[in-house]
Structures are given as structure tokens and as C-alpha cells.
Design a protein around this motif. Structure first.
Motif, PDB file in Angstrom:
ATOM      1  N   LEU A  31       0.809  -1.223   0.000  1.00  8.98           N
ATOM      2  CA  LEU A  31       0.000   0.000   0.000  1.00  8.98           C
ATOM      3  C   LEU A  31       0.842   1.272   0.000  1.00  8.98           C
ATOM      4  CD1 LEU A  31      -2.881  -0.955   2.466  1.00  8.98           C
ATOM      5  CD2 LEU A  31      -3.120  -0.428   0.035  1.00  8.98           C
ATOM      6  N   VAL A  32       2.119   1.162   0.289  1.00 11.23           N
ATOM      7  CA  VAL A  32       2.950   2.376   0.194  1.00 11.23           C
ATOM      8  C   VAL A  32       3.014   2.793  -1.278  1.00 11.23           C
ATOM      9  CG1 VAL A  32       5.257   3.333   0.546  1.00 11.23           C
ATOM     10  CG2 VAL A  32       4.240   1.832   2.273  1.00 11.23           C
ATOM     11  N   ARG A  33       3.049   1.795  -2.165  1.00 14.84           N
ATOM     12  CA  ARG A  33       3.032   2.092  -3.602  1.00 14.84           C
ATOM     13  C   ARG A  33       1.602   2.286  -4.126  1.00 14.84           C
ATOM     14  NH1 ARG A  33       6.256   0.880  -8.544  1.00 14.84           N
ATOM     15  NH2 ARG A  33       4.888   0.057 -10.146  1.00 14.84           N
TER      16      ARG A  33
ATOM     17  N   GLY B 261       1.559  -6.524  10.849  1.00 12.89           N
ATOM     18  CA  GLY B 261       0.903  -5.498  10.035  1.00 12.89           C
ATOM     19  C   GLY B 261      -0.616  -5.602  10.080  1.00 12.89           C
ATOM     20  N   TRP B 262      -1.248  -5.204   8.993  1.00 11.44           N
ATOM     21  CA  TRP B 262      -2.715  -5.109   8.980  1.00 11.44           C
ATOM     22  C   TRP B 262      -3.391  -6.465   9.122  1.00 11.44           C
ATOM     23  CZ3 TRP B 262      -5.075  -0.857   5.291  1.00 11.44           C
ATOM     24  CH2 TRP B 262      -4.778   0.405   5.831  1.00 11.44           C
ATOM     25  N   VAL B 263      -2.746  -7.542   8.679  1.00  8.75           N
ATOM     26  CA  VAL B 263      -3.377  -8.852   8.819  1.00  8.75           C
ATOM     27  C   VAL B 263      -3.357  -9.294  10.290  1.00  8.75           C
ATOM     28  CG1 VAL B 263      -1.379 -10.406   8.459  1.00  8.75           C
ATOM     29  CG2 VAL B 263      -3.616 -11.030   7.583  1.00  8.75           C
TER      30      VAL B 263
ATOM     31  N   ASN C 139      -5.206 -20.157  -2.328  1.00  5.68           N
ATOM     32  CA  ASN C 139      -6.441 -19.526  -2.790  1.00  5.68           C
ATOM     33  C   ASN C 139      -6.232 -18.078  -3.228  1.00  5.68           C
ATOM     34  OD1 ASN C 139      -5.806 -18.774  -0.245  1.00  5.68           O
ATOM     35  ND2 ASN C 139      -7.893 -18.610   0.490  1.00  5.68           N
ATOM     36  N   VAL C 140      -5.043 -17.758  -3.666  1.00  8.76           N
ATOM     37  CA  VAL C 140      -4.763 -16.378  -4.076  1.00  8.76           C
ATOM     38  C   VAL C 140      -5.114 -16.221  -5.551  1.00  8.76           C
ATOM     39  CG1 VAL C 140      -2.963 -14.651  -4.348  1.00  8.76           C
ATOM     40  CG2 VAL C 140      -2.939 -16.178  -2.393  1.00  8.76           C
ATOM     41  N   ASP C 141      -5.931 -15.204  -5.843  1.00 10.09           N
ATOM     42  CA  ASP C 141      -6.397 -14.991  -7.217  1.00 10.09           C
ATOM     43  C   ASP C 141      -5.266 -14.859  -8.222  1.00 10.09           C
ATOM     44  OD1 ASP C 141      -8.926 -15.093  -6.555  1.00 10.09           O
ATOM     45  OD2 ASP C 141      -9.362 -12.949  -6.708  1.00 10.09           O
TER      46      ASP C 141
HETATM   47  C1  FAD Z   1      -5.646   4.381   0.715  1.00  8.02           C
HETATM   48  C2  FAD Z   1      -4.625   4.360   1.819  1.00  8.02           C
HETATM   49  C3  FAD Z   1      -3.850   5.481   2.048  1.00  8.02           C
HETATM   50  C4  FAD Z   1      -2.917   5.472   3.084  1.00  8.02           C
HETATM   51  N1  FAD Z   1      -2.201   6.597   3.302  1.00  8.02           N
HETATM   52  C5  FAD Z   1      -1.311   6.628   4.307  1.00  8.02           C
HETATM   53  C6  FAD Z   1      -0.560   7.802   4.569  1.00  8.02           C
HETATM   54  O1  FAD Z   1      -0.708   8.836   3.878  1.00  8.02           O
HETATM   55  N2  FAD Z   1       0.329   7.772   5.597  1.00  8.02           N
HETATM   56  C7  FAD Z   1       0.524   6.643   6.353  1.00  8.02           C
HETATM   57  O2  FAD Z   1       1.365   6.661   7.262  1.00  8.02           O
HETATM   58  N3  FAD Z   1      -0.186   5.519   6.136  1.00  8.02           N
HETATM   59  C8  FAD Z   1      -1.094   5.483   5.140  1.00  8.02           C
HETATM   60  N4  FAD Z   1      -1.822   4.351   4.921  1.00  8.02           N
HETATM   61  C9  FAD Z   1      -1.624   3.169   5.801  1.00  8.02           C
HETATM   62  C10 FAD Z   1      -0.479   2.257   5.313  1.00  8.02           C
HETATM   63  O3  FAD Z   1      -0.593   2.068   3.937  1.00  8.02           O
HETATM   64  C11 FAD Z   1      -0.542   0.929   6.086  1.00  8.02           C
HETATM   65  O4  FAD Z   1      -0.303   1.218   7.445  1.00  8.02           O
HETATM   66  C12 FAD Z   1       0.486  -0.117   5.647  1.00  8.02           C
HETATM   67  O5  FAD Z   1       0.635  -0.144   4.248  1.00  8.02           O
HETATM   68  C13 FAD Z   1       0.073  -1.529   6.095  1.00  8.02           C
HETATM   69  O6  FAD Z   1       1.130  -2.396   5.742  1.00  8.02           O
HETATM   70  P1  FAD Z   1       0.964  -3.985   5.537  1.00  8.02           P
HETATM   71  O7  FAD Z   1       2.313  -4.466   5.171  1.00  8.02           O
HETATM   72  O8  FAD Z   1       0.259  -4.583   6.684  1.00  8.02           O
HETATM   73  O9  FAD Z   1      -0.018  -4.153   4.271  1.00  8.02           O
HETATM   74  P2  FAD Z   1       0.282  -3.869   2.732  1.00  8.02           P
HETATM   75  O10 FAD Z   1       0.958  -2.587   2.536  1.00  8.02           O
HETATM   76  O11 FAD Z   1      -1.035  -4.068   2.049  1.00  8.02           O
HETATM   77  O12 FAD Z   1       1.278  -5.031   2.280  1.00  8.02           O
HETATM   78  C14 FAD Z   1       0.851  -6.361   2.106  1.00  8.02           C
HETATM   79  C15 FAD Z   1       1.632  -6.978   0.950  1.00  8.02           C
HETATM   80  O13 FAD Z   1       1.346  -8.375   0.895  1.00  8.02           O
HETATM   81  C16 FAD Z   1       1.186  -8.768  -0.456  1.00  8.02           C
HETATM   82  N5  FAD Z   1       0.373  -9.981  -0.493  1.00  8.02           N
HETATM   83  C17 FAD Z   1      -0.972 -10.094  -0.354  1.00  8.02           C
HETATM   84  N6  FAD Z   1      -1.323 -11.389  -0.411  1.00  8.02           N
HETATM   85  C18 FAD Z   1      -0.194 -12.112  -0.594  1.00  8.02           C
HETATM   86  C19 FAD Z   1       0.076 -13.497  -0.732  1.00  8.02           C
HETATM   87  N7  FAD Z   1      -0.890 -14.392  -0.661  1.00  8.02           N
HETATM   88  N8  FAD Z   1       1.350 -13.892  -0.953  1.00  8.02           N
HETATM   89  C20 FAD Z   1       2.365 -12.984  -0.998  1.00  8.02           C
HETATM   90  N9  FAD Z   1       2.154 -11.652  -0.858  1.00  8.02           N
HETATM   91  C21 FAD Z   1       0.894 -11.213  -0.645  1.00  8.02           C
HETATM   92  C22 FAD Z   1       0.497  -7.572  -1.094  1.00  8.02           C
HETATM   93  O14 FAD Z   1       0.658  -7.572  -2.501  1.00  8.02           O
HETATM   94  C23 FAD Z   1       1.223  -6.422  -0.409  1.00  8.02           C
HETATM   95  O15 FAD Z   1       2.387  -6.047  -1.117  1.00  8.02           O
HETATM   96  C24 FAD Z   1      -2.763   4.321   3.893  1.00  8.02           C
HETATM   97  C25 FAD Z   1      -3.546   3.192   3.650  1.00  8.02           C
HETATM   98  C26 FAD Z   1      -4.474   3.211   2.630  1.00  8.02           C
HETATM   99  C27 FAD Z   1      -5.323   1.999   2.391  1.00  8.02           C
END
Ligand code: FAD
Length: 507
Positions: A76-78, A410-412, A115-117
Motif C-alpha cells: 500500500l505504500v506504492r 501489520g494489517w493482517v 487460494n490467491v487470485d
Molecule cells: C488508501 C490508503 C492510504 C494510506 N495513506 C497513508 C498515509 O498517507 N500515511 C501513512 O502513514 N499511512 C497510510 N496508509 C496506511 C499504510 O498504507 C498501512 O499502514 C500499511 O501499508 C500496512 O502495511 P501492511 O504491510 O500490513 O499491508 P500492505 O501494505 O497491504 O502489504 C501487504 C503486501 O502483501 C502482499 N500480499 C498479499 N497477499 C499475498 C500473498 N498471498 N502472498 C504474498 N504476498 C501477498 C500484497 O501484494 C502487499 O504487497 C494508507 C492506507 C491506505 C489503504
């Protein structure tokens, strides 16, 4: 349950005895080396990289492999963070530092879980296989679903698009391949509804109301800018079921709305002022400086009615819950809402439906009521909280027993809340748990060396299709080069086929 004997991870050094003599022969034949622990991280987003960063700092020899579903890392950073928030994306520098550490490898284009699309490209790596290969596996796969409103007409009718998820809209302007064909209607009418009172809703409103020429200088995709140039949307209505004291957006995002030239901010001033001035409201605001600051900004900038000459408006509507999407003949679609009233103290106020309804005509609506994680096959999942059940990052099964060697981050792990800084703290907590379990031997028994890991990954075919960090850097250079030509930081490649053609022409 979580108290097993420390792991013995010793392996004899393989030297031909014929080469050795006397005491050196005796000494070397009994010498054993310990295999450094191996960790696999599922998900190359913020949580994955921050977990890896902390593990690198805490454990001197551990090697870490990051498995990412998409051909590109950073989640989600990208693909979530708004293009006009470049400073937020500075964390990518930290991720680059982690990825270039010799103890870390990126396996992008390598989904995990059956089960990943996106596994249509090639079979996904089953989680059970990964768990048999590595000492510890960290689930950091984020939240890639969203919740629906569940109202009649939500999915559109007769060519009208109805309600589109804000997640897909955000992913569309940020260039996520799977979102490039999302159906939008930004041209049939000048008003759009966003359901939700959080920062993602505000991001959507800001992108729709900002001059596209300003956005063109960011890393938003060129295709999105072209669509936004054609957009007729001048009025965005952001609707939430509760009142001003219950909004969940933050000061920075609200302040940005006040800086958009020519934009009038509108809300029910009577409701806002009375809620802030009520004894319960004042007491609630006294406990939260950020909320108080936000209400002050709203009181300073918002008007009850826009002036007739207002070119653009951003209206925050309170106490309304979506009821249905209606499609009258030849007119813009109409979103019908139930009007609510509030019950209970501000901190716990509940929206209670009244018998009143109200309509808003709109080109389309966006629903921004939260992201959600999806379950992976072969892994416990809490369907109520939509997270992997865990205790401080250690995964637990349905009986609450710790699942040895399995972690989440993280979020999960926490649910889709919080910013990157909170995700970092969340990831550090998980990494600390892993480090402590490795130190005490409480991890899975897979004492593989890195080359043994590679043999097993090779047997799964991973090396045939995976994208490495240097492949990704090659694509990133391409994006920077294209961006330079357009006077912007980067121009993202938005098709998986094109990404792979650039990174791995041999595939
Ligand atoms: C719209 C939006 C705007 C945001 N803006 C800000 C902001 O301005 N400032 C800020 O500080 N925070 C912001 N955030 C919050 C920030 O993006 C999150 O805190 C952070 O990205 C969560 O990180 P994560 O690694 O848990 O999830 P993610 O960033 O979603 O990373 C999960 C990764 O796992 C991969 N993945 C998924 N399924 C599988 C699988 N089965 N096998 C292998 N890989 C898989 C995905 O492709 C992804 O790359 C924003 C969030 C959103 C939704």
C-alpha cells in the motif's frame, strides 16, 4: 504447548577425511556448524519490510526471504498512499536498505497460499510447504479486500456504475494492475458521493477536487490524470452515519482540503457547533487535542451553505446511512439515505435510524468503509475480526494454542487500521517475538541451510518465475526514466505483462 526443547541445528562440516591427518583430522571431523535460522515473510509491504529490518538488527545471522504476490514490492505504500503525499513514501528508502542486505532476498511475483487470485500466473506456493522449509514464517499479507454496503442497487444497473469501492479507486489512480479496468463514471454529472468519514474517503475527495495539473507532477498514473482532466466532478459529498465528534479522519488530511484553491467546505454548522458546545461534547474534546483541533479547523472553514458561485464544494454530511441506489430514467443516479440520530455519550455514540430519508443525486458513489484481510488456505483466520488470530504476533489456533513457527505482522495482524508508523511498531513487536523464540529455541524444526532452502524452493519452481530485488530495481529505473520525461517522480508500469517483459524478458 509452547515449551519445547531448544532446537538442535547442527550439521557436520563436509570435508573428505582423506585430506586430513592426526589431530587436525580428529578436531575437524567433530566440528559442527550451526545453520543460521531462516525466516520467510509473506508480503512485501510495510509490515514485511519493517519485520525484516527489526530481525536484521536483533539477530546477527538469520536470513530472511520475502515472498510478494505482485511482481513489485511495497504494497500500500506504492498502491494506497496518495500520490500527493510523497513524503510518506520516504519509507521506501528504508525498504531498499533492507532489501539490499545480503541476508535478505526478495521473491516477488511469488504468491503464497493456494487460494490467491493472482496465482493464475503460476501455482501459488502452499503455506504448508513454506512452513516445512523455514524455521519461522511471518504472515504480513495486509488487507486486500473491502467491505460492501449491502444495499440494493449497489452493483449498478443499465450501464450506471452504482457504488465502487474506494479501495479500487485508490488502486486505480495509483496504478495497481488489477484496478486499471475499474468502471468509473466521472463525466455524466458534477456530483459524487463518498460513503465513510475516514482518511481514505478524504484522499478520494482530495484527488477528485484537486486540479489535475497539480497531480500530473506526482507519481499518479498518466492514465488517471487524463481521466481526471475529463472529469466533471466539482462537488463531493462525504457521508457518515454518525456526527462531527465521531469522524475518523485526521487533522493533516482535513487541513489539506482547506488549501485547495477555490474549494468551499460545507457542513451542518448548527449540528457541529451544538455538538462541540454541549457539556458532553466539550468534555470529550478536552480529552482529545487532535479532535479538538479538527473541530476548530472545521468551525473556521466550513459554511452551512455554499455560495452560489462556488466552483467546487466539499460537503461533510453527518447522521446518514445508505439505504439504496436508485436509477431514475435519464437522470443521474440517486443515493438514498436513512437519517440517523445519536444516542449515548460522544465516545460511544450510536447511530439510531429515524423514519426520515434523504436523497443525493450523483454520477457515482464510492464506498470507503474499511479494508479487510482475506483468509489464506492452510491458516487459522478470525472471520469476525478479519485477522489472523494472534497473541502479540504469535499465531494461535482456534483453541488459543500457539502455532509454533508461525507469526503475523501489520494489517493482517491488527486489522486495517493505523498509519505506517503504527504498522512499523506492530511489525517490531512481531520481530521481537520471533527473535525471542529463536533465542530460546521455540521455533519450528526446519534446520535448513540457505542452500537447502534453495533446493526446496527450486523443487517448487520458484526460481523459474520469481522477481528478485535487482529485477525490481531494473523496473524502478525504467519508471524513474519515464517519469523524468514527464517531469514527475516516476511513471508506474500498470500491467503485469509489461512489468515482467521489462524485468524478465526471458519469461
Ligand atoms: C488508501 C490508503 C492510504 C494510506 N495513506 C497513508 C498515509 O498517507 N500515511 C501513512 O502513514 N499511512 C497510510 N496508509 C496506511 C499504510 O498504507 C498501512 O499502514 C500499511 O501499508 C500496512 O502495511 P501492511 O504491510 O500490513 O499491508 P500492505 O501494505 O497491504 O502489504 C501487504 C503486501 O502483501 C502482499 N500480499 C498479499 N497477499 C499475498 C500473498 N498471498 N502472498 C504474498 N504476498 C501477498 C500484497 O501484494 C502487499 O504487497 C494508507 C492506507 C491506505 C489503504
Amino acid at each position: 504447548m509452547f515449551c519445547i526443547a531448544p532446537l538442535i541445528r547442527l550439521r557436520a562440516v563436509c570435508i573428505s577425511p582423506n585430506l586430513l591427518r592426526g589431530s587436525s583430522r580428529r578436531r575437524l571431523l567433530t566440528t559442527k556448524v550451526a545453520n543460521p535460522p531462516t525466516v520467510a515473510i509473506v508480503g512485501g509491504g510495510a509490515a514485511g519490510f519493517y519485520t525484516a529490518a527489526r530481525l536484521l538488527a536483533k539477530l546477527g545471522t538469520t536470513t530472511i526471504d520475502i515472498f510478494e504476490n505482485l511482481p513489485v514490492p511495497h504494497g500500500l505504500v506504492r498502491y494506497g498512499v496518495a500520490p500527493d503525499h510523497p513524503e510518506v513514501k520516504n519509507c521506501m528508502t528504508k525498504f531498499d536498505e533492507v532489501a539490499s542486505n545480503p541476508r535478505v532476498r526478495l521473491f516477488a511475483n511469488t504468491p503464497v497460499g493456494t487460494n490467491v487470485d493472482l496465482a493464475q500466473r503460476h501455482p501459488a506456493m502452499p503455506l504448508t510447504v513454506l512452513r516445512n522449509i523455514y524455521d519461522a514464517v511471518v504472515l504480513a499479507y495486509g488487507a486486500s479486500e473491502d467491505r460492501k454496503l449491502g444495499i440494493p442497487g449497489e452493483d449498478g444497473q443499465g450501464g450506471r456504475v452504482g457504488v465502487v469501492s474506494a479501495r479500487m479507486f485508490v488502486a486505480w489512480y495509483n496504478g495497481l494492475p488489477e484496478a486499471q479496468d475499474v468502471e468509473l463514471d466521472l463525466e455524466s454529472y458534477d456530483r459524487l458521493v463518498v460513503v465513510g468519514h475516514g482518511n481514505v474517503a478524504l484522499d478520494c475527495a482530495r484527488i477528485l477536487l484537486t486540479d489535475p495539473e497539480v497531480l500530473a507532477k506526482t507519481d499518479i498514473t498518466r492514465k488517471a490524470v487524463e481521466t481526471l482532466r475529463r472529469s466533471r466532478i466539482r462537488h463531493v459529498e462525504m457521508v457518515g452515519r454518525r456526527g462531527p465528534l465521531q469522524v475518523s479522519f485526521t487533522t493533516k488530511e482535513l487541513r489539506e482540503m482547506t488549501k485547495i484553491p477555490g474549494l468551499q467546505i460545507v457542513c451542518d454548522r448548527q449540528l457541529l457547533d451544538s455538538q462541540c458546545a454541549s457539556p458532553e461534547g466539550a468534555e470529550h474534546l478536552a480529552k482529545s487535542r487532535p479532535l479538538k483541533r479538527m473541530m476548530e479547523i472545521l468551525q473556521k472553514h466550513a459554511v452551512s451553505e455554499p455560495t452560489e458561485t462556488a466552483e467546487r464544494t466539499f460537503t461533510i454530511r453527518f447522521l446518514m446511512s445508505p439505504l439504496e441506489m436508485v436509477y431514475p430514467d435519464g437522470l443521474p443516479q440517486v443515493m438514498r439515505f436513512r437519517v440517523n440520530r445519536l444516542e449515548g455519550p460522544p465516545a460511544k455514540a450510536r447511530a439510531v435510524p429515524t423514519d426520515q430519508t434523504t436523497d443525493i443525486s450523483c454520477a457515482m458513489a464510492l464506498r470507503s468503509i474499511g479494508y479487510a484481510s482475506a483468509p489464506l488456505n492452510e491458516c487459522e483466520f478470525d472471520p469476525v475480526r478479519n485477522i489472523v488470530p494472534n497473541v502479540a504476533g504469535r499465531v494461535v489456533d482456534r483453541n488459543g494454542e500457539l502455532v509454533r513457527g508461525l507469526y503475523c505482522s501489520g494489517w493482517v495482524k491488527s486489522g486495517p487500521v493505523g498509519v505506517i508508523a503504527t504498522t512499523m511498531q506492530n511489525a517490531y513487536q512481531t520481530a521481537n517475538a520471533i527473535a525471542s523464540d529463536i533465542d530460546s529455541g521455540n521455533i519450528a524444526e526446519c534446520p535448513n541451510s540457505r542452500s537447502e532452502v534453495d533446493d526446496q524452493l527450486s523443487a517448487q519452481g520458484v526460481f523459474d518465475y520469481c522477481v528478485s530485488n535487482s529485477d525490481w530495481k531494473h523496473l524502478e529505473k525504467h519508471e524513474f526514466d519515464e517519469g523524468r520525461k514527464l517531469n514527475k517522480p516516476r511513471e508506474k508500469v500498470t500491467s503485469i505483462d509489461k512489468m515482467l517483459r521489462i524485468m524478465k524478458p526471458e519469461l
